[in-house]
Design a protein around this motif. Structure first.
Motif, PDB file in Angstrom:
ATOM      1  N   UNK A   1       0.781  -1.233   0.000  1.00 24.16           N
ATOM      2  CA  UNK A   1       0.000   0.000   0.000  1.00 24.16           C
ATOM      3  C   UNK A   1       0.811   1.280   0.000  1.00 24.16           C
ATOM      4  N   UNK A   2       2.130   1.178  -0.059  1.00 26.81           N
ATOM      5  CA  UNK A   2       2.968   2.379  -0.051  1.00 26.81           C
ATOM      6  C   UNK A   2       3.156   2.925  -1.470  1.00 26.81           C
ATOM      7  N   UNK A   3       3.258   4.238  -1.548  1.00 24.35           N
ATOM      8  CA  UNK A   3       3.552   4.888  -2.819  1.00 24.35           C
ATOM      9  C   UNK A   3       4.979   5.423  -2.879  1.00 24.35           C
ATOM     10  N   UNK A   4       5.613   5.544  -1.704  1.00 27.85           N
ATOM     11  CA  UNK A   4       6.949   6.119  -1.644  1.00 27.85           C
ATOM     12  C   UNK A   4       7.830   5.301  -0.696  1.00 27.85           C
ATOM     13  N   UNK A   5       9.111   5.198  -1.042  1.00 27.59           N
ATOM     14  CA  UNK A   5      10.081   4.460  -0.239  1.00 27.59           C
ATOM     15  C   UNK A   5      11.342   5.313  -0.089  1.00 27.59           C
ATOM     16  N   UNK A   6      11.800   5.458   1.138  1.00 24.35           N
ATOM     17  CA  UNK A   6      13.042   6.173   1.404  1.00 24.35           C
ATOM     18  C   UNK A   6      14.208   5.203   1.265  1.00 24.35           C
ATOM     19  N   UNK A   7      15.144   5.509   0.362  1.00 24.98           N
ATOM     20  CA  UNK A   7      16.283   4.627   0.157  1.00 24.98           C
ATOM     21  C   UNK A   7      17.287   4.789   1.298  1.00 24.98           C
ATOM     22  N   UNK A   8      17.909   3.683   1.673  1.00 30.03           N
ATOM     23  CA  UNK A   8      18.857   3.682   2.779  1.00 30.03           C
ATOM     24  C   UNK A   8      20.277   3.436   2.278  1.00 30.03           C
ATOM     25  N   UNK A   9      21.234   4.108   2.888  1.00 25.61           N
ATOM     26  CA  UNK A   9      22.646   3.861   2.611  1.00 25.61           C
ATOM     27  C   UNK A   9      23.040   2.564   3.318  1.00 25.61           C
ATOM     28  N   UNK A  10      23.395   1.534   2.544  1.00 19.84           N
ATOM     29  CA  UNK A  10      23.629   0.217   3.141  1.00 19.84           C
ATOM     30  C   UNK A  10      25.091  -0.212   3.131  1.00 19.84           C
ATOM     31  N   UNK A  11      25.958   0.527   2.450  1.00 14.09           N
ATOM     32  CA  UNK A  11      27.360   0.115   2.429  1.00 14.09           C
ATOM     33  C   UNK A  11      28.138   0.779   1.309  1.00 14.09           C
ATOM     34  N   UNK A  12      29.335   0.255   1.063  1.00 14.92           N
ATOM     35  CA  UNK A  12      30.180   0.801  -0.007  1.00 14.92           C
ATOM     36  C   UNK A  12      30.798  -0.323  -0.817  1.00 14.92           C
ATOM     37  N   UNK A  13      31.290   0.036  -1.994  1.00  8.98           N
ATOM     38  CA  UNK A  13      31.921  -0.938  -2.867  1.00  8.98           C
ATOM     39  C   UNK A  13      33.402  -1.104  -2.551  1.00  8.98           C
ATOM     40  N   UNK A  14      34.049  -1.996  -3.284  1.00 10.64           N
ATOM     41  CA  UNK A  14      35.485  -2.246  -3.106  1.00 10.64           C
ATOM     42  C   UNK A  14      36.265  -1.011  -3.561  1.00 10.64           C
ATOM     43  N   UNK A  15      37.322  -0.668  -2.854  1.00 10.81           N
ATOM     44  CA  UNK A  15      38.055   0.575  -3.116  1.00 10.81           C
ATOM     45  C   UNK A  15      38.680   0.619  -4.509  1.00 10.81           C
ATOM     46  N   UNK A  16      39.008  -0.535  -5.083  1.00  7.42           N
ATOM     47  CA  UNK A  16      39.587  -0.532  -6.426  1.00  7.42           C
ATOM     48  C   UNK A  16      38.827  -1.437  -7.392  1.00  7.42           C
ATOM     49  N   UNK A  17      37.609  -1.783  -7.021  1.00  7.65           N
ATOM     50  CA  UNK A  17      36.786  -2.595  -7.916  1.00  7.65           C
ATOM     51  C   UNK A  17      37.201  -4.040  -7.985  1.00  7.65           C
ATOM     52  N   UNK A  18      37.891  -4.525  -6.962  1.00  2.58           N
ATOM     53  CA  UNK A  18      38.384  -5.894  -6.979  1.00  2.58           C
ATOM     54  C   UNK A  18      37.298  -6.944  -6.930  1.00  2.58           C
ATOM     55  N   UNK A  19      36.111  -6.581  -6.451  1.00  3.92           N
ATOM     56  CA  UNK A  19      34.983  -7.505  -6.423  1.00  3.92           C
ATOM     57  C   UNK A  19      33.694  -6.695  -6.358  1.00  3.92           C
ATOM     58  N   UNK A  20      32.573  -7.393  -6.346  1.00  2.82           N
ATOM     59  CA  UNK A  20      31.286  -6.718  -6.342  1.00  2.82           C
ATOM     60  C   UNK A  20      30.583  -6.755  -5.000  1.00  2.82           C
ATOM     61  N   UNK A  21      31.315  -6.990  -3.934  1.00  2.33           N
ATOM     62  CA  UNK A  21      30.712  -7.077  -2.607  1.00  2.33           C
ATOM     63  C   UNK A  21      30.268  -5.704  -2.100  1.00  2.33           C
TER      64      UNK A  21
END
Length: 340
Positions: free
Chosen positions: A294-314
């Motif tokens: 029943x919601x029309x809007x969702x507030x996105x949450x900051x959940x983390x960060x990527x690898x500092x040099x793109x070494x993986x997709x975690x």
């Protein structure tokens, strides 16, 4: 006496204007006019308070000797640090205001927003309303959806420089706006660390072993767009699916700090070879959307960060090493509407 009256009236008028503009700023989308009024009368209010303190200095000295003064200092300190570090209930207070802004019926001021329309032909219409913060600066960005289990489904938007592999060695803070598309630029140094979570989730591995599109095999124009340099509304749509996750990955270059600098990760060649611009890693926002709630809007949450040099997709949940990167976005709200 006349001077005291002027000071008192100035403080009173300024307070009323600050109160009104503060309420408007809390419940409505950003307005340059409201912000200007709030700033100007904030300065006037501050000047009035300084003169008020000067005129009543003796009385204030007497008040400062009591226990009440210590209580006021203690409460003020708690409020200051609580607001600064976004602890409860201050975090909930700001989240509530963000949701109210998203549902406001006020006409959008397009002079302060970039409106980007992608594919809006599908049944589920998505409106991603993003308000920038102090460190939002020509970011690379990807927006995509996943199923409930986190499996990649579709890219909705990705910045053109990443989508077309336009990054080259030799970029700097001074030349980056023009350098990527310069005819004299040479050497294909794709920024594998720009949006590593999106690129690895997408799962397309190119001939050189990288997951980032090269300049000779760019992504289609239908999902790419120019760098979004201001507050924006991204309009898109997806096929009929009842539950899904929306994710946004954002990366600002040249925002190095004590944890991500020229002295860190000495054995990581990718981080130091010119493609990473020595900055903090990407940040990832998430919203779990259920069309049946029943919601029309969702507030996105900051959940983390990527690898500092793109070494993986975690996605790394520990944000303690990030500084300016945590202040790229003020808030992102997703609007969802079914057209069936």
């Amino acid at each position: 006496m006349t001077f005291r009256k002027i000071i008192s009236l100035s403080i009173g008028v300024s307070f009323v204007v600050l109160l009104i503009t503060g309420i408007l700023s809390y419940f409505q989308v950003y307005s340059r006019g409201t912000a200007t009024l709030h700033t100007v009368f904030g300065i006037l209010f501050s000047l009035g308070i300084l003169f008020h303190l000067k005129n009543n200095f003796r009385s204030i000295k007497i008040y400062a000797k009591g226990r009440v003064f210590l209580l006021v200092i203690l409460i003020g300190t708690l409020f200051f640090f609580g607001a600064s570090y976004q602890t409860s209930p201050f975090d909930e207070l700001m989240n509530f205001g963000a949701k109210q802004k998203a549902t406001s019926k006020k006409e959008l001021n397009q002079s302060t927003y970039e409106i980007v329309e992608m594919d809006v032909s599908n049944d589920i219409k998505l409106t991603i309303d993003a308000l920038r913060s102090e460190h939002y600066w020509h970011p690379q960005m990807a927006v995509w959806i996943e199923d409930e289990k986190g499996n990649f489904l579709k890219t909705l938007f990705v910045s053109k420089a990443t989508a077309r592999g336009l990054f080259f060695g030799g970029r700097s803070k001074d030349n980056f706006k023009d350098f990527d598309e310069s005819k004299d630029a040479s050497g294909d140094y794709r920024r594998v660390n720009a949006l590593p979570v999106w690129s690895n989730k997408r799962g397309v591995k190119y001939a050189d072993g990288l997951y980032v599109p090269p300049s000779n095999d760019p992504l289609p124009d239908a999902i790419t767009g120019a760098t979004l340099t201001d507050n924006f509304q991204l309009l898109s749509s997806i096929e009929n699916i009842s539950r899904f996750k929306l994710k946004i990955e954002i990366n600002v270059a040249f925002d190095d700090n004590e944890y991500y600098s020229e002295y860190d990760f000495p054995n990581d060649e990718t981080f130091h070879n010119g493609t990473g611009q020595l900055g903090q890693p990407s940040i990832i926002f998430d919203a779990s959307i259920d069309l049946g709630d029943g919601k029309n809007y969702y507030l996105m949450e900051l959940i983390g960060h990527g690898h500092h040099s793109g070494g993986n997709g975690k996605i790394f949940e520990d944000l303690s090493t990030l500084t300016a990167a945590k202040h790229i976005m003020e808030r992102i709200v997703v609007g969802v509407k079914m057209t069936l």
